[in-house]
Design an enzyme around this catalytic site. Structure first.
Site, PDB file in Angstrom:
ATOM      1  N   ASP A   6       4.231   8.485  32.495  1.00 27.58           N
ATOM      2  CA  ASP A   6       2.869   8.984  32.304  1.00 27.58           C
ATOM      3  C   ASP A   6       1.876   8.407  33.310  1.00 27.58           C
ATOM      4  O   ASP A   6       0.666   8.500  33.114  1.00 27.58           O
ATOM      5  CB  ASP A   6       2.393   8.680  30.879  1.00 27.58           C
ATOM      6  CG  ASP A   6       2.474   7.188  30.554  1.00 27.58           C
ATOM      7  OD1 ASP A   6       2.808   6.403  31.465  1.00 27.58           O
ATOM      8  OD2 ASP A   6       2.209   6.811  29.399  1.00 27.58           O
ATOM      9  N   CYS A  11       3.742   3.684  33.973  1.00 28.28           N
ATOM     10  CA  CYS A  11       5.072   3.106  33.760  1.00 28.28           C
ATOM     11  C   CYS A  11       5.189   1.676  34.290  1.00 28.28           C
ATOM     12  O   CYS A  11       5.852   0.839  33.671  1.00 28.28           O
ATOM     13  CB  CYS A  11       6.153   4.001  34.377  1.00 28.28           C
ATOM     14  SG  CYS A  11       5.963   4.310  36.137  1.00 28.28           S
ATOM     15  N   HIS A  26       9.656   5.940  39.500  1.00 21.81           N
ATOM     16  CA  HIS A  26       9.413   5.557  38.109  1.00 21.81           C
ATOM     17  C   HIS A  26       9.915   4.128  37.898  1.00 21.81           C
ATOM     18  O   HIS A  26      10.863   3.678  38.548  1.00 21.81           O
ATOM     19  CB  HIS A  26      10.156   6.506  37.170  1.00 21.81           C
ATOM     20  CG  HIS A  26      10.006   6.172  35.724  1.00 21.81           C
ATOM     21  ND1 HIS A  26       8.823   6.334  35.037  1.00 21.81           N
ATOM     22  CD2 HIS A  26      10.904   5.659  34.815  1.00 21.81           C
ATOM     23  CE1 HIS A  26       8.984   5.965  33.788  1.00 21.81           C
ATOM     24  NE2 HIS A  26      10.233   5.550  33.627  1.00 21.81           N
TER      25      HIS A  26
END
Length: 314
Positions: free
Chosen positions: A181, A184, A305
């Protein structure tokens, strides 16, 4: 009429002599073109707007789904057209214009005729249809093997995940998945503080402290901060916007933010990735056991990520 039905009609009208091999070659080309388009879309995707990022992901999924559906319909149409019952018999005048059959073809046709019942003579037209149908089946088998081989190739996402998992396993650690989102990095650090029994911080608190640290250490950090589009070093106005994005948006964090968090929390941070050695920040300054997080390049289509880790026995 659905999109799949329109694709079949268009294929039948425009590609009278299409073969499965032709269709497969075009499909490979179209998939490459779509991937290039998605890469361009990814570069222009908003990084700080959660709703816009969701809309972008849905659009990518829609484009991929439509292409897959159309390709499936076209393959079905091509297979139906090349089936033995759908091969048109040449007109008599066309039959008269055809050159004499070569010796090896005569031999093959004679063998086919020998296999037919004794009371049934196979016409030359039927022999040609049988031969064309056989070639079509062989091409179809080759295409299926090629597609199956491609499908069996592990994706970059799977390869990366296996490599990171293997490195963690060697250290008795496992992945702890963090939501994608924009927060992270901060969520991973927050989780690590809890796992290691250290004083907790909220995500917003970590963002505010990180932004303040970057501002306070501008002279030391700005020489490493570049504009994502031009590659030029940030000017004063761009630097302040960078800090505001850290503090007030869901802007993704990277090495600058990790260095800042390590310094403000006075704890080492280790970042494990699939290839190469882990990155360790703050070990010489602060010592002790590091917070251990993982960096993924391929886990999501929208970009990099961070995930956290937990002891394997947990």
């Amino acid at each position: 009429m659905s999109g799949a039905e329109e694709a079949i009609v268009e294929l039948e009208n425009r590609l009278e002599e299409v073969t499965l091999e032709d269709v497969a070659a075009r499909h490979r080309r179209e998939k490459k073109e779509l991937q290039a388009k998605l890469q361009a879309m990814k570069k222009n995707a908003p990084k700080n707007n959660k709703n816009k990022r969701k809309e972008f992901l849905e659009e990518m999924t829609r484009l991929e789904g439509e292409l897959e559906q159309r390709h499936k319909a076209e393959l079905q149409a091509a297979e139906a057209k090349e089936a033995p019952g759908n091969v048109a018999e040449p007109a008599p005048e066309e039959e008269a214009k055809k050159p004499a059959v070569k010796v090896d073809e005569n031999k093959e046709e004679d063998e086919e005729e020998d296999q037919a019942p004794s009371n049934q003579r196979v016409s030359k037209a039927q022999k040609r249809r049988n031969k064309k149908a056989k070639e079509a089946r062989e091409r179809e088998a080759e295409i299926k093997v090629e597609l199956q081989n491609a499908a069996n190739q592990p994706s970059p996402k799977l390869i990366e995940l296996e490599q990171i998992t293997a490195k963690l396993s060697g250290r008795q650690l496992t992945l702890h998945h963090i939501a994608s989102d924009g927060d992270c990095l901060y969520q991973s650090i927050r989780h690590q503080l809890i796992v290691n029994g250290l004083p907790g911080h909220s995500v917003q608190g970590l963002r505010e402290e990180t932004a303040n640290y970057v501002r306070a250490n501008k002279e030391a950090l700005i020489s490493y901060m570049t504009h994502p589009e031009t590659g030029d070093l940030l000017d004063d106005e761009q630097f302040e916007k960078y800090c505001q994005d850290i503090e007030k948006t869901h802007a993704w964090g990277g090495h600058i933010e990790l260095k800042a968090i390590s310094s403000l929390l006075r704890v080492p941070i280790e970042v494990i990735q699939a290839e190469g050695a882990a990155t360790l920040l703050g070990q010489e300054e602060f010592g002790g056991s590091p917070l251990v997080i993982c960096y993924h390049r391929h886990i999501y289509q929208l970009g990099a990520h961070y995930n956290s880790t937990v002891p394997a026995e947990a």
